[in-house]
Design an enzyme around this catalytic site. Structure first.
Site, PDB file in Angstrom:
ATOM      1  N   ASP A   1      -3.756   7.318  25.073  1.00 23.03           N
ATOM      2  CA  ASP A   1      -4.284   7.342  26.429  1.00 23.03           C
ATOM      3  C   ASP A   1      -3.931   8.686  27.054  1.00 23.03           C
ATOM      4  O   ASP A   1      -3.154   9.469  26.496  1.00 23.03           O
ATOM      5  CB  ASP A   1      -3.670   6.190  27.228  1.00 23.03           C
ATOM      6  CG  ASP A   1      -4.331   6.013  28.591  1.00 23.03           C
ATOM      7  OD1 ASP A   1      -5.481   6.457  28.741  1.00 23.03           O
ATOM      8  OD2 ASP A   1      -3.687   5.460  29.482  1.00 23.03           O
TER       9      ASP A   1
ATOM     10  N   ALA B   1      14.906  -8.466 -17.556  1.00 22.05           N
ATOM     11  CA  ALA B   1      15.294  -7.055 -17.521  1.00 22.05           C
ATOM     12  C   ALA B   1      14.243  -6.191 -16.846  1.00 22.05           C
ATOM     13  O   ALA B   1      14.562  -5.143 -16.276  1.00 22.05           O
ATOM     14  CB  ALA B   1      15.541  -6.560 -18.946  1.00 22.05           C
TER      15      ALA B   1
END
Length: 759
Positions: free
Chosen positions: A308, A262
Site C-alpha cells: 500500500d 537408514a
C-alpha cells in the site's frame, strides 16, 4: 456470529432519543455482536495431528514402526524423540502466537459513544447494534456503517479502507464506514450495518479460507514422497537380489527394513523446525509476531512485494513541502508534524525580505485553522495532529517560517466569526479582531474556489500565473490550497459575505511524503530479486508522484498508474507490466494480488514473469514465487541442486576412502566411517560459510565444535559405545576422519567460489 444490515432510512421514532437499553439488548441478541466472527479455537489434538500429517513426519513414524518390528528399540526411541520434539515446537509456537494475538486484540478493543434512553453512554464497540445513534467527535473511530443524520464540518480519514491519504468531507445524508476515523467536526449517525455486514467485515471475509502450503512445505512434502518411493524401490530391489542369491527370506526382510530405516533422515524435521523457531524468535525481537512457523521461510521465498502507499511507503502524515507567493517560492523541510524545519530557495536560506511574504501567507493559514499540534508524549518523540491533518500541516509550516505561536495569534487576534469549509463552497473564512481595532479576513480553500475575480481583487495576470502554478503542483501529486486575506475597517456581517476584494497571499503544496527509508528499501528489494508493486486507493497523480520519488517507476508511459475503474472496464488488462495501481477498492486489491506479479523489466532483476499465489506472509502485501523459479536465497535457488549433488558425492567419496583405508590397516572401519562421514559434513558446513573468519553468527562454529565433541563421546563413552555399537578408533582413525573433513571443506570452498563467480 454474523452482523446484519438493516434499512434505517425510514423514520425511526427512537432516533431522537436513541434506542432504549432493552431494545438494544434485543437487537444484540438478534443481530449478534459488532465484531468479525473470530475463527473457532483449534483443539490441541487437531494441532498435534496437523503437525503429524507432514509427509516427512509420516516417513519417520513409518521408520519407527519398522525399527520396532526388527527389534531395534534404541533407534525407535531416537526417532520418537525427534517426532515429539518437532511436534512440540510447532504446536507451542502456534499456541503462543494465538494467545499473543488475542491479548493484543483485547488491549485494542474500541469503544463507542451512543445515545440510549435519551442520554449519551460509552459502550464497547462490540455492543453497538443496528439502529443505534452514534455520537461522533474528533478522534473517534466509527464503530459501524452508518447514515449521518447530523454533521458539522465533518472530515473522516478513510485511508484504512480506501488508501486515500486526504480526509473526506461528509454532510448529513452521507454514509460513514466502520473503521474510519473522524479527524474534524462532529456528527450524529444511525448505525445500519454491524459485524460481518459492515465495510470492515466484508473486507475480512475476502481473506477467509484455508492456508495454502508454503514453498518450504511443498518442497519437504515432495521430498518426503520421493524419499518414500525411492526407499521402497531400493528395499524391494535388495530383497529380490538377496532371494536370487539364495539368502533366506527372514534375513533379507530384516536387511530391507534396516535399509529403509537408514535411508530416513531422522534429523531433518528437527533441524528445519529448530531453524524456523530461531527465525521466529529473531523476528519477535524485532516486533513481528509469527503465528505459523513455515511463514518464516515464506518470507525468504518472496519474489513480488505488493504494498500500500499511505502509511507504508509514506509517512501517513500531511506535510507542507512547497509554498508560493507572487513574490517568490520556497521549499519547506522537516518531517511529520514536528514544528522544526527550514524554508529555502534553491537550497539557500531566505533573506528577511524574501521570508516576509511567506510569513504573511502562513500566518493567515494558521489563523484560518481549527487544528492543533500535540507535542510528543512519554516514550515517544513523534508530534501528532489534533483535527484536520492538512490544517495541522499548515501550523507546522508556520512554525518553521518563524510565525508567532498559535496561542499568541489567537490571543492577539481573537476570532470574531467564521464560514466553515464545506464540500460546496470548498473554502473556509475566518474573521479576527486586530489590536488596532480593524478586522482581518483570512481565507483558504481549493484553488478553483479562491482564484476567481469574484473573490480576489488581483490583476488577471496574477490570477493566471497562480492557476498555472497550482496546476503544476497538482500534477506532481500535491494537494494545493490557496490563501487570501484583507483588512476591513469594521465588519458586522457574516463571514461568508467578506469573501470578496481579497488579496492573494499565495499557494501551499501539501502531501503525504515518502518515508526517508522507502527508496532505499525498494532498491534493496530489487537487488534481492523482489519486484515491488504499489496498490493504493489514492488518486492516480498522487500515486504516480510518490512512485517517481521513491524510484518505483521512471517517468514515461511505462510508469503510468492503472486505476480500479479502468480495470473494471477492461478486465482482460495485462497486469504483468504494471507497477502502480490507483483508485482500487479492497476486492480489486485482492484480485490484483491473485492475478500475478509484474513482468521483468527496467531494473527489476527477475528472471521470468512468475505466476504466484498469495502466501502466508501477512495480508496486505502481495507475495509470490514462480513455479520452477525459486527466489534468491532458497534451497531451490540457482545452482543449488548441482552443488548439492557434487557435495554429496564428495562427502560419500571421502568417507568411503577413509573407511577403506581403516579396513586395510585393521582399524574398526565402521567406527572410522561413522566419524569420517560426520567430519566431512561438518567440513562442508564450514566451507560454505560466506565469510569464513567473521565473528558474526558464532553459533555455527560453536555447533560444529559441539558436534565434533559428541562424535568423540560416541566413540569413547562406554554407555554410548554400547548404545551405538561403536569402538575407539585411536589416533590413526581420528587422523583419517580429519583428512576426510579437510578434503570436504576444501571442496566446499572451491565449489562455492566457482558458483559465486558464475552467478
Amino acid at each position: 456470529m454474523t452482523g446484519r444490515a438493516i434499512d434505517m432510512r425510514s423514520a425511526d421514532p427512537l432516533a431522537s432519543a436513541g434506542l432504549t437499553q432493552a431494545e438494544a439488548e434485543r437487537r444484540l441478541a438478534r443481530y449478534g455482536r459488532n465484531e468479525v466472527a473470530p475463527p473457532r479455537p483449534t483443539p490441541l489434538h487437531r494441532r498435534v495431528l496437523a503437525q503429524l500429517r507432514d509427509p516427512l513426519i509420516l516417513v519417520l513414524l513409518g521408520a519407527a514402526l519398522l525399527t520396532i518390528a526388527i527389534g531395534d528399540h534404541p533407534d525407535a526411541v531416537v526417532i520418537g524423540l525427534v517426532v515429539v520434539f518437532t511436534t512440540t515446537v510447532g504446536v507451542t509456537q502456534e499456541v503462543r502466537a494465538d494467545r499473543a494475538v488475542a491479548t493484543l486484540s483485547a488491549l485494542a478493543a474500541p469503544h463507542a459513544r451512543v445515545r440510549r434512553d435519551g442520554g449519551a453512554h460509552e459502550v464497547s464497540a462490540a455492543l453497538v447494534v443496528p439502529g443505534d445513534s452514534l455520537l461522533l467527535g474528533e478522534g473517534d473511530s466509527v464503530a459501524a456503517d452508518a447514515d449521518l443524520t447530523e454533521a458539522s464540518a465533518l472530515l473522516t480519514d478513510e485511508s484504512m479502507l480506501t488508501g486515500e491519504s486526504e480526509p473526506v468531507a461528509k454532510d448529513a445524508g452521507d454514509t460513514v464506514s466502520a473503521g474510519t476515523v473522524v479527524v474534524r467536526g462532529r456528527a450524529v449517525a444511525t448505525a445500519t450495518a454491524t459485524g460481518s455486514s459492515s465495510a470492515l467485515g466484508r473486507i475480512a471475509a475476502l481473506f477467509d479460507g484455508e492456508h495454502e502450503p508454503t514453498p518450504l512445505q511443498r518442497r519437504l512434502a515432495s521430498l518426503g514422497r520421493v524419499l518414500a518411493a525411492v526407499t521402497l524401490a531400493l528395499c524391494v530391489l535388495f530383497f529380490a537380489l538377496g532371494l536370487i542369491r539364495g539368502l533366506g527370506v527372514s534375513t533379507m526382510a530384516i536387511t530391507a527394513i534396516s535399509l529403509a530405516v537408514a535411508a530416513v533422515p531422522e534429523s531433518l524435521p528437527a533441524v528445519v523446525t529448530l531453524a524456523l523457531a530461531l527465525g521466529a524468535r529473531r523476528m519477535a525481537a524485532r516486533g513481528a509476531l509469527i503465528r505459523r512457523l513455515p511463514a518464516v521461510e515464506t518470507l525468504g521465498s518472496v519474489s513480488v512485494l505488493a504494498t500500500d502507499k499511505t502509511g507504508t511507503l509514506t509517512e501517513g502524515r500531511m506535510v507542507v513541502q512547497h509554498v508560493w507567493t507572487p513574490a517568490g517560492a520556497a521549499d519547506v523541510s522537516g518531517n511529520g508534524y514536528e514544528p522544526r524545519g527550514d524554508l529555502t530557495r534553491a537550497e539557500r536560506p531566505l533573506t528577511p525580505e524574501q521570508l516576509r511574504p511567506l510569513q504573511e501567507l502562513l500566518t493567515a493559514a494558521a489563523l484560518c485553522n481549527d487544528a492543533s499540534l500535540r507535542p510528543p508524549g512519554s516514550g515517544s518523540d513523534v508530534w501528532t495532529a489534533l483535527g484536520d491533518p492538512m490544517e495541522a500541516a499548515l501550523l507546522a509550516a508556520a512554525a518553521k517560517a518563524g510565525c508567532p505561536d498559535p496561542a499568541v495569534l489567537h490571543r492577539d487576534c481573537p476570532r470574531l466569526g467564521e464560514a466553515p469549509f464545506d464540500s460546496l463552497r470548498k473554502r473556509m473564512t475566518t474573521l479576527h479582531h486586530l489590536p488596532d481595532g480593524n478586522v482581518l479576513v483570512c481565507l483558504k480553500g481549493a484553488p478553483e474556489a479562491v482564484l476567481a475575480p469574484t473573490v480576489l481583487a488581483e490583476p488577471a495576470g496574477i490570477l493566471d500565473q497562480a492557476r498555472r502554478q497550482a496546476a503544476e503542483m497538482a500534477a506532481h501529486g500535491f494537494r494545493v490550497l490557496a490563501v487570501a486575506g484583507a483588512e476591513r475597517l469594521q465588519w458586522s456581517r457574516p463571514a461568508a459575505e467578506a469573501e470578496h476584494g481579497l488579496s492573494l497571499l499565495g499557494l501551499v503544496a501539501i502531501s503525504d511524503p515518502p518515508k526517508a527509508a522507502a527508496a532505499a528499501t525498494l532498491a534493496a528489494c530489487r537487488a534481492a530479486g523482489i519486484a515491488p508493486v504499489m496498490i493504493t486507493g489514492d488518486h492516480p497523480a498522487t500515486a504516480h508522484a510518490i512512485a517517481l520519488r521513491i524510484g518505483l517507476v521512471e517517468d514515461g508511459p511505462a510508469g503510468t498508474a492503472v486505476t480500479g475503474p479502468a480495470l473494471a472496464a477492461a478486465p482482460d488488462t495485462d497486469l504483468t507490466a504494471v507497477r502502480v495501481f490507483a483508485r482500487t477498492d479492497p476486492q480489486q486489491k485482492l484480485d490484483i494480488v491473485r492475478a500475478g506479479p509484474p513482468a521483468p523489466g527496467g531494473t527489476d532483476p527477475v528472471d521470468q514473469p512468475p505466476h504466484p499465489r498469495p502466501h502466508g506472509c501477512g495480508h496486505g502485501r502481495r507475495t509470490g514465487r514462480a513455479p520452477g523459479h525459486a527466489a534468491p536465497g532458497t534451497a531451490a535457488g540457482t545452482g543449488a541442486w548441482q552443488r548439492l549433488l557434487v557435495l554429496a558425492a564428495a562427502v560419500t567419496a571421502f568417507s568411503l576412502m577413509a573407511g577403506i583405508g581403516a579396513h586395510s590397516i585393521g582399524l574398526p572401519w565402521q567406527s572410522v566411517l561413522f566419524l569420517s562421514l560426520l567430519g566431512a559434513q561438518l567440513g562442508v558446513a564450514l566451507g560454505l560459510r560466506a565469510r569464513l573468519l567473521t565473528t558474526q553468527n558464532l553459533f555455527l562454529p560453536a555447533s560444529v565444535a559441539a558436534s565434533a565433541l559428541l562424535a568423540m563421546a560416541a566413540l569413547y563413552v562406554p554407555a554410548l559405545q554400547s548404545l551405538l555399537d561403536t569402538r575407539p578408533v585411536g589416533w590413526t582413525g581420528t587422523g583419517l576422519a580429519v583428512a576426510a573433513a579437510l578434503a570436504a571443506f576444501v571442496t566446499a570452498r572451491l565449489l562455492r567460489g566457482a558458483f559465486h563467480r558464475k552467478a
